[in-house]
Design an enzyme around this catalytic site. Structure first.
Site, PDB file in Angstrom:
ATOM      1  N   GLY A 158       0.810  -1.209   0.000  1.00 33.14           N
ATOM      2  CA  GLY A 158       0.000   0.000   0.000  1.00 33.14           C
ATOM      3  C   GLY A 158       0.839   1.252   0.000  1.00 33.14           C
ATOM      4  CG  HIS A 175      12.104  38.267   3.623  1.00 34.04           C
ATOM      5  ND1 HIS A 175      12.054  37.334   2.609  1.00 34.04           N
ATOM      6  CD2 HIS A 175      13.385  38.723   3.682  1.00 34.04           C
ATOM      7  CE1 HIS A 175      13.256  37.249   2.062  1.00 34.04           C
ATOM      8  NE2 HIS A 175      14.090  38.085   2.694  1.00 34.04           N
TER       9      HIS A 175
END
Length: 472
Positions: free
Chosen positions: A184, A448
């Protein structure tokens, strides 16, 4: 969990102390309702004990080890020694701390907690048993079912904890195997595969479909697959697990394609990670007048109410998406409705995360879903290779994508595959919930240098106003 005899009656009976059940119990108790919480295993349910928390602890630990081994390009060289037993002990300590906290929160809010298994005997009563011995009956005005889910077994692959492992077994696996087969390539299989690959285990993933993370857009899953292959994970797509046999060194797995071609693979253990199914077999739901759907889930409305007006169901047992935070929200809603407060579920803005490398997080609509819903979508995208912060982290794979209505610019959805995607998605979940526009997010000043700037740039890109990536 300390054993306690059940009361004979209660305002609200909650069955299951996972992230849906314990949240519902606490919220209902905060509304001055008499609340009884019945749990047969441990506080915190699958999420805290054998799911979200232990897996993320191991993901964090293996990320640290992997990053420390691969920083030569920064001028850092280190010899790393991983003590796997100590790592597992640390993971267990994290789980214990959180589950103990849940117990204190329940008791501190006045919830009566009963150790045992609750079984409906009528629409208004349950019988509680502990270790096969009946403890008594509880009559209730309202009930909230929060029994969760468990791993799915494939035919012929019964979980024995030795050769064939469930995700629960994999999170307790000691000693570390040399080779591991994972059946899976969904989110559970990919998270576990990444953890073990970073610990040096030779991992092979068998997936009957043709991509990792089926259900996610291919450009997203492609990023994760590439990183997984860089870690040494081998994928065998288009093959279904047919049978297995034990060997002197572990297991031999036999697979078969749709065309009938057969292959075999050897490893120490095999992990079956093909999904989860609801836990309802101990509830005797017919006695309460409740029926499940074809998949075994309990149907509910937008207030978490079942077909029986005074019985609610929350979390995994109530159906997709199987997410802990969705369970908690449903628990809050159910408790508020019972307390007479106006409350409904908002499913459009429920984010979903996959803690692979890099992380995946989505919320709201994809571009295709927006088109199908009748919108004329506009899409903005910011590649992480253009993010200054991503460059300083050495993590430049992936992107952030925004989907909005092309006319109103209302944000409809977001998809991201990048570092810390699970943290970045909250801003966009809030934006969708508030029906914010592209301009609302684009004109918000973002710190930032941060990864969160990629969200701002993707939103600006959708408007043709991005500065740090080319506009479409």
């Amino acid at each position: 969990m300390a054993a306690k005899s059940p009361p004979t009656e209660t305002d609200v009976l909650v069955i299951g102390a996972g992230p849906g059940g314990y949240v519902a119990a606490i919220r209902a108790a905060q509304s001055d309702l008499d609340v009884t919480l019945v749990e047969k295993d441990a506080y915190g349910g699958t999420c805290l004990n054998v799911g979200c928390i232990p897996s993320k602890a191991l993901i964090t630990a293996t990320d640290v080890a992997h990053e420390a081994r691969h920083t030569e390009y920064m001028g850092i060289r280190a010899e790393i020694d991983v003590d796997f037993s100590t790592m597992m002990g640390w993971k267990d300590d994290v789980v214990t701390q959180l589950t103990g906290g849940v117990e204190k929160l329940c008791k501190g809010n006045g919830v009566t907690v009963v150790d045992g298994t609750a079984e409906f005997t009528s629409e208004q009563t349950v019988r509680v048993t502990r270790n096969g011995t009946e403890q008594g009956s509880i009559s209730f005005a309202h009930a909230i079912i929060a029994t969760g889910s468990r791993p799915v077994e494939l035919p012929g692959f019964v979980f024995d904890g030795d050769h064939v492992l469930s995700s629960t077994h994999a999170l307790e696996l000691e000693p570390l195997p040399d080779q591991l087969l994972v059946i899976g390539a969904g989110y559970i299989g990919m998270e576990l595969s990444t953890v073990f690959a970073k610990l040096g285990v030779d991992v092979t993933v068998v997936e009957m479909l043709d991509q990792v993370l089926p259900g996610y857009e291919r450009d997203i899953s492609r990023v994760v697959r590439q990183r997984a292959e860089d870690l040494g994970i081998t994928f065998r797509f288009g093959e279904g697990a047919d049978s297995w046999e034990s060997t002197n060194h572990g297991v031999r797995l036999l697979t078969e394609t749709e065309d009938g071609d057969r292959s075999e693979y050897s490893a120490n253990r095999v992990v079956v990670a093909v999904g989860r199914k609801p836990v309802t077999e101990t509830l005797n739901l017919p006695a309460a007048g409740i029926e499940t759907d074809d998949w075994g889930f309990i149907p509910t409305d937008d207030q978490a109410r079942t077909a029986v007006e005074h019985v609610f169901a929350v979390g995994d047992v109530a159906g997709e998406p199987l997410l802990a935070h969705k369970a908690s929200k449903e628990g809050e809603v159910a408790a508020d409705v019972i307390a007479g407060e106006p409350a409904t579920l908002t499913t459009q803005a429920i984010p979903a995360a996959v803690f692979t490398d890099p992380e995946i997080c989505t919320v709201g609509m994809t571009e295709a879903e927006a088109e199908e819903a009748g919108h004329e979508p506009v899409v903005g995208r910011m590649p992480m290779r253009a993010s200054g912060r991503a460059l300083t982290l050495g993590e430049t794979d992936g992107f952030v994508r925004i989907v909005a209505n092309g006319n109103s610019e209302t944000i409809l959805g977001a998809q991201m595959v990048c570092p810390d995607a699970s943290e970045l998605i909250a801003e966009l979940a809030l934006a969708i919930e508030m029906e914010a526009t592209l301009a609302d997010v684009a004109t918000t000043v973002h710190t930032h240098p941060t990864l969160n700037e990629a969200v701002m740039e993707a939103v600006a890109n959708a408007r043709g106003e991005a500065i740090h990536t080319l506009n479409r």
